[in-house]
Design a protein around this motif. Structure first.
Motif, PDB file in Angstrom:
ATOM      1  N   SER A   1       0.819  -1.211   0.000  1.00 22.36           N
ATOM      2  CA  SER A   1       0.000   0.000   0.000  1.00 22.36           C
ATOM      3  C   SER A   1       0.853   1.262   0.000  1.00 22.36           C
ATOM      4  N   SER A   2       1.890   1.291   0.826  1.00 25.84           N
ATOM      5  CA  SER A   2       2.678   2.517   0.982  1.00 25.84           C
ATOM      6  C   SER A   2       3.721   2.699  -0.108  1.00 25.84           C
ATOM      7  N   ILE A   3       4.315   1.602  -0.594  1.00 22.86           N
ATOM      8  CA  ILE A   3       5.407   1.714  -1.566  1.00 22.86           C
ATOM      9  C   ILE A   3       4.891   1.765  -3.000  1.00 22.86           C
ATOM     10  N   VAL A   4       3.895   0.900  -3.322  1.00 24.18           N
ATOM     11  CA  VAL A   4       3.420   0.825  -4.718  1.00 24.18           C
ATOM     12  C   VAL A   4       1.918   1.042  -4.821  1.00 24.18           C
ATOM     13  N   ALA A   5       1.358   1.804  -3.882  1.00 27.99           N
ATOM     14  CA  ALA A   5      -0.052   2.208  -3.939  1.00 27.99           C
ATOM     15  C   ALA A   5      -1.002   1.036  -4.125  1.00 27.99           C
ATOM     16  N   GLY A   6      -0.670  -0.114  -3.512  1.00 26.36           N
ATOM     17  CA  GLY A   6      -1.529  -1.275  -3.613  1.00 26.36           C
ATOM     18  C   GLY A   6      -1.564  -1.885  -4.999  1.00 26.36           C
ATOM     19  N   ARG A   7      -0.612  -1.507  -5.854  1.00 31.01           N
ATOM     20  CA  ARG A   7      -0.541  -1.961  -7.254  1.00 31.01           C
ATOM     21  C   ARG A   7      -1.853  -1.681  -7.996  1.00 31.01           C
ATOM     22  N   ASP A   8      -2.474  -0.558  -7.669  1.00 33.70           N
ATOM     23  CA  ASP A   8      -3.772  -0.221  -8.264  1.00 33.70           C
ATOM     24  C   ASP A   8      -3.774   1.196  -8.819  1.00 33.70           C
TER      25      ASP A   8
ATOM     26  N   SER B   1       9.852  24.681   1.544  1.00 34.00           N
ATOM     27  CA  SER B   1       9.570  23.760   0.431  1.00 34.00           C
ATOM     28  C   SER B   1       9.783  22.312   0.862  1.00 34.00           C
ATOM     29  N   SER B   2      10.871  22.077   1.579  1.00 34.78           N
ATOM     30  CA  SER B   2      11.185  20.732   2.035  1.00 34.78           C
ATOM     31  C   SER B   2      10.150  20.223   3.027  1.00 34.78           C
ATOM     32  N   ALA B   3       9.745  21.076   3.957  1.00 32.74           N
ATOM     33  CA  ALA B   3       8.806  20.657   5.003  1.00 32.74           C
ATOM     34  C   ALA B   3       7.469  20.232   4.418  1.00 32.74           C
ATOM     35  N   VAL B   4       6.956  21.010   3.464  1.00 32.04           N
ATOM     36  CA  VAL B   4       5.673  20.663   2.838  1.00 32.04           C
ATOM     37  C   VAL B   4       5.768  19.298   2.158  1.00 32.04           C
ATOM     38  N   THR B   5       6.860  19.082   1.428  1.00 35.17           N
ATOM     39  CA  THR B   5       7.050  17.819   0.706  1.00 35.17           C
ATOM     40  C   THR B   5       7.155  16.641   1.665  1.00 35.17           C
ATOM     41  N   ILE B   6       7.935  16.810   2.728  1.00 30.60           N
ATOM     42  CA  ILE B   6       8.117  15.728   3.702  1.00 30.60           C
ATOM     43  C   ILE B   6       6.795  15.374   4.375  1.00 30.60           C
ATOM     44  N   ILE B   7       5.997  16.389   4.711  1.00 27.27           N
ATOM     45  CA  ILE B   7       4.746  16.142   5.444  1.00 27.27           C
ATOM     46  C   ILE B   7       3.778  15.301   4.623  1.00 27.27           C
ATOM     47  N   TYR B   8       3.508  15.720   3.373  1.00 22.15           N
ATOM     48  CA  TYR B   8       2.504  14.945   2.625  1.00 22.15           C
ATOM     49  C   TYR B   8       3.042  13.581   2.202  1.00 22.15           C
ATOM     50  N   THR B   9       4.364  13.438   2.049  1.00 25.31           N
ATOM     51  CA  THR B   9       4.929  12.130   1.711  1.00 25.31           C
ATOM     52  C   THR B   9       4.846  11.184   2.911  1.00 25.31           C
ATOM     53  N   MET B  10       5.068  11.698   4.114  1.00 27.22           N
ATOM     54  CA  MET B  10       4.931  10.878   5.322  1.00 27.22           C
ATOM     55  C   MET B  10       3.494  10.424   5.527  1.00 27.22           C
ATOM     56  N   ILE B  11       2.545  11.300   5.198  1.00 26.83           N
ATOM     57  CA  ILE B  11       1.134  10.978   5.449  1.00 26.83           C
ATOM     58  C   ILE B  11       0.606   9.942   4.463  1.00 26.83           C
ATOM     59  N   GLY B  12       0.871  10.159   3.182  1.00 25.69           N
ATOM     60  CA  GLY B  12       0.229   9.319   2.174  1.00 25.69           C
ATOM     61  C   GLY B  12       1.131   8.435   1.352  1.00 25.69           C
TER      62      GLY B  12
ATOM     63  N   GLY C   1      11.476   6.903  -2.304  1.00 20.61           N
ATOM     64  CA  GLY C   1      12.229   5.776  -2.839  1.00 20.61           C
ATOM     65  C   GLY C   1      13.277   5.269  -1.872  1.00 20.61           C
ATOM     66  N   SER C   2      14.089   6.163  -1.338  1.00 15.07           N
ATOM     67  CA  SER C   2      15.139   5.749  -0.399  1.00 15.07           C
ATOM     68  C   SER C   2      14.560   5.165   0.875  1.00 15.07           C
ATOM     69  N   SER C   3      13.493   5.779   1.393  1.00 12.42           N
ATOM     70  CA  SER C   3      12.893   5.284   2.632  1.00 12.42           C
ATOM     71  C   SER C   3      12.237   3.920   2.422  1.00 12.42           C
ATOM     72  N   SER C   4      11.663   3.704   1.235  1.00 18.31           N
ATOM     73  CA  SER C   4      11.025   2.424   0.939  1.00 18.31           C
ATOM     74  C   SER C   4      12.057   1.301   0.868  1.00 18.31           C
ATOM     75  N   MET C   5      13.170   1.564   0.178  1.00 15.51           N
ATOM     76  CA  MET C   5      14.218   0.553   0.084  1.00 15.51           C
ATOM     77  C   MET C   5      14.812   0.254   1.449  1.00 15.51           C
TER      78      MET C   5
ATOM     79  N   TRP D   1       5.722   2.826  10.346  1.00 18.20           N
ATOM     80  CA  TRP D   1       6.326   3.885  11.157  1.00 18.20           C
ATOM     81  C   TRP D   1       7.812   4.037  10.846  1.00 18.20           C
ATOM     82  N   ILE D   2       8.486   2.927  10.601  1.00 22.13           N
ATOM     83  CA  ILE D   2       9.896   3.001  10.206  1.00 22.13           C
ATOM     84  C   ILE D   2      10.031   3.754   8.893  1.00 22.13           C
ATOM     85  N   GLN D   3       9.107   3.490   7.966  1.00 17.81           N
ATOM     86  CA  GLN D   3       9.156   4.192   6.683  1.00 17.81           C
ATOM     87  C   GLN D   3       8.948   5.690   6.866  1.00 17.81           C
ATOM     88  N   ARG D   4       8.002   6.071   7.702  1.00 16.57           N
ATOM     89  CA  ARG D   4       7.761   7.501   7.942  1.00 16.57           C
ATOM     90  C   ARG D   4       8.975   8.167   8.571  1.00 16.57           C
ATOM     91  N   ILE D   5       9.590   7.476   9.522  1.00 14.43           N
ATOM     92  CA  ILE D   5      10.800   8.023  10.151  1.00 14.43           C
ATOM     93  C   ILE D   5      11.915   8.156   9.122  1.00 14.43           C
TER      94      ILE D   5
END
Length: 517
Positions: free
Chosen positions: A40-47, A162-173, A341-345, A366-370
């Motif tokens: 779900s988090s790395i490949v959007a559920g393949r959907d 710019s960085s903070a906005v990007t990090i926030i929505y990437t951590m959430i979704g 990408g880096s956090s997923s790997m 949670w590890i991925q978000r961190i």
């Protein structure tokens, strides 16, 4: 100079829209109960819808600013990114996308982990992480400088916001937020750049760019043919071994869709960069003496600022701010892909395989978000405090090309190779690339390839040579060690890949079982 209030308001609205879209997309997208949390988090559920996927590939290049700079400083003949990425995405689709998607891999490291084991994958991950972090830092630095020029806000504030906005929505979704914010970002990029072109081309200080074609087209010196070819191959094939690309092709519903995504995305990316080419050409022809700069950005050694400076000096203020929104969108779309990408790997290939093989889905999320927070913050700090970010990125991108690509090729197409060959190929490629030196960070060469010149440096295609040599080393060493094992000179228990393979395959087999394979 006072802060550009209009520009600041427009940019804040842009950031709010992006953040809201990212959060809403994450909340509304319903995932099937048949997919794991990592899917779900790395490949959007393949959907992921194919159209949405095309948007994400088109926008993911983040080379809008760099193309304008290259046209203005080096000429079209040396601006290799657009056509290199175009060919690279097509090759990635034809050679890797379907194979990887049909195996239900989650990351580009999965085939390497399946064949070579955990130790080698950790080494390859470090190379990939360097590429992602320094790429993100370099484009953040360029964006911060652009914002500080047009909106007149402090560089650090521009980068951190710019960085903070990007990090926030990437951590959430995670991947869902990245995909749907890419749609909005592509709209901003297209609208902002297309809107600015009529104002730029009709400005009285610009003139007819066709009259300066000799300048912005550039010249090709046959004595530098080795450098040109090397850069072109690296730009083309180096487009493939990035998780930011594979997380898109692995998110669609089938291998066929993954191929369509790559090919159509390649065509769209070339079309999207046309305004940047025109703006770079304008920079070489415009009368900069009548602007606030007094001379051209190239003469001031500010080539990296070509696009924002053209917008600032040759368009109305509102149009310049909207164009700057396009630059911001391109940077954010690249940053979210890199840090995801880096956090997923790290989460799936390193943490879940090396440290916590029994980790729950909740723990992995949670590890991925961190990890997203850490990678994004690291890139932000580097972009603020390291003055030679772009030079380090060049080296890191080269290392990704000469290290990751050979490993990926052999893991996908030569599955009989082993970890002995992979490790030797890894070490050889690092030595051959580092030995060539890197002038942008004052790294001296200790390997002097043919046609080396003290003034112009390495004129031999050393990147391509290192990549090909790495592949050959993996293949040859694997053949030798496999043969020696057969005749009893090497005991199987000392084979690193054999020792690790059962653990490395456990998660992949689980995913394949869930998907009915």
């Amino acid at each position: 100079m006072a802060i550009n209030v209009v520009g600041l308001v427009v940019l804040l609205l842009f950031y709010i829209v992006i953040l809201v879209v990212g959060v809403v997309a994450a909340r509304r997208k319903k995932m099937s109960t048949k997919v794991t949390a990592m899917e779900s988090s790395i490949v959007a559920g393949r959907d992921l819808n194919t159209v949405v996927g095309i948007f994400t590939v088109t926008v993911g290049g983040g080379y809008i600013n760099g193309t304008a700079e290259s046209i203005a400083t080096s000429g079209l003949v040396w601006t290799l990114a657009p056509f290199g990425i175009f060919i690279g995405l097509i090759l990635g689709g034809l050679l890797f996308a379907k194979k990887m998607r049909d195996h239900n891999y989650l990351t580009m490291l999965d085939p390497c982990q399946e064949i070579y084991g955990n130790a080698l994958v950790f080494m390859v991950y470090l190379a990939s992480l360097c590429g992602d972090v320094f790429w993100t830092a370099s484009i953040l630095s360029a964006l911060g400088t652009s914002l500080s020029v047009i909106v007149n806000i402090p560089l650090t504030v521009a980068i951190v916001t710019s960085s903070a906005v990007t990090i926030i929505y990437t951590m959430i979704g995670q991947m869902i937020s990245v995909a749907y914010t890419d749609i909005v970002q592509l709209i901003f990029i297209t609208f902002g750049l297309v809107l600015s072109l009529p104002f730029i081309l009709t400005n009285e200080n610009v003139g007819d760019i066709t009259k300066a074609a000799d300048t912005w087209v550039g010249t090709f010196d046959i004595s530098f043919a080795g450098q040109w070819w090397d850069l072109f191959v690296a730009m083309t094939l180096g487009t493939i071994p990035w998780q930011s690309y594979f997380q898109r092709v692995l998110s669609v519903r089938s291998g066929r869709q993954a191929q369509i995504l790559s090919v159509v995305g390649a065509c769209s990316a070339v079309i999207l960069v046309i305004p940047s080419v025109i703006i770079g050409a304008v920079a070489t022809n415009a009368d900069w003496n009548k602007t606030s700069l007094g001379q051209s950005p190239m003469d001031l050694n500010q080539g990296s600022m070509v696009l924002p400076l053209v917008l600032q000096n040759f368009t109305p203020n509102v149009v310049a701010v909207i164009g700057l929104g396009a630059i911001s969108a391109a940077v954010m779309s690249s940053m979210d892909s890199s840090i995801l990408g880096s956090s997923s790997m790290f989460t799936y290939n390193i943490y879940a395989h090396l440290f916590r093989t029994e980790a729950s889905d909740s723990e992995l999320l949670w590890i991925q978000r961190i990890a997203i927070l850490f990678v994004g913050s690291l890139a932000t700090v580097i972009s603020i405090f390291v003055p030679i970010v772009y030079g380090i990125f060049i080296l890191a991108a080269d290392i990704v090309f000469v290290i990751v690509l050979p490993q990926l090729i052999c893991a996908v197409y030569f599955k009989w190779t082993n970890s002995y060959g992979a490790i030797v190929g890894y070490l050889v490629s690092v030595i051959l690339r580092m030995g060539a030196g890197e002038p942008t960070i004052n790294l001296p060469a200790f390997i002097f390839y043919p046609d080396y010149d003290v003034d112009t440096g390495q004129n031999f295609p050393f990147r391509t040579f290192a990549t090909v040599t790495s592949v050959l080393c993996i293949v040859i060493v694997s053949i030798v060690t496999r043969y020696s094992q057969k005749i009893g000179k090497t005991k199987t228990k000392y084979n690193v890949s054999t020792a690790n393979r059962s653990k490395s395959n456990k998660h992949i087999l689980k995913l394949q079982t869930l998907n009915g394979q």
